[in-house]
Design a protein around this motif. Sequence first.
Motif, mmCIF file in Angstrom:
data_model
loop_
_atom_site.group_PDB
_atom_site.id
_atom_site.type_symbol
_atom_site.label_atom_id
_atom_site.label_comp_id
_atom_site.label_asym_id
_atom_site.label_seq_id
_atom_site.Cartn_x
_atom_site.Cartn_y
_atom_site.Cartn_z
ATOM 1 N N ILE A 32 0.840 -1.198 0.000
ATOM 2 C CA ILE A 32 0.000 0.000 0.000
ATOM 3 C C ILE A 32 0.874 1.247 0.000
ATOM 4 N N ARG A 33 1.888 1.280 0.877
ATOM 5 C CA ARG A 33 2.782 2.445 0.933
ATOM 6 C C ARG A 33 3.494 2.660 -0.403
ATOM 7 N N GLN A 34 3.859 1.580 -1.059
ATOM 8 C CA GLN A 34 4.585 1.700 -2.324
ATOM 9 C C GLN A 34 3.698 2.193 -3.461
ATOM 10 N N HIS A 35 2.489 1.647 -3.571
ATOM 11 C CA HIS A 35 1.669 1.915 -4.754
ATOM 12 C C HIS A 35 0.606 2.988 -4.576
ATOM 13 N N ASN A 36 0.208 3.258 -3.352
ATOM 14 C CA ASN A 36 -0.889 4.201 -3.156
ATOM 15 C C ASN A 36 -0.599 5.619 -3.646
ATOM 16 N N ALA A 41 -5.678 4.976 -3.928
ATOM 17 C CA ALA A 41 -6.820 4.106 -3.643
ATOM 18 C C ALA A 41 -7.192 4.082 -2.161
ATOM 19 N N VAL A 42 -6.228 4.354 -1.285
ATOM 20 C CA VAL A 42 -6.476 4.317 0.153
ATOM 21 C C VAL A 42 -6.535 5.748 0.660
ATOM 22 N N VAL A 43 -7.680 6.107 1.245
ATOM 23 C CA VAL A 43 -7.863 7.468 1.730
ATOM 24 C C VAL A 43 -7.210 7.644 3.088
#
Length: 54
Positions: A32-36, A41-43
């Motif tokens: 998540i940290r790499q791609h967000n 996508a993650v609020v």
Amino acid sequence: MAFSDSARLTAQKIIRGNMPATALVESCLAQIRQHNPAINAVVTLDEGSGAASR
């Protein structure tokens, strides 16, 4: 770690005790940290809430 394996293989590792579930969570958080930043996508990501339940 977990993202190189299939979901079934990862589950088997956790069930057999070869991989702690926390390692899977950390692997997911890393993804998540790499791609967000690129896909947004993650609020809100509360990474500390899981640590409290350990």
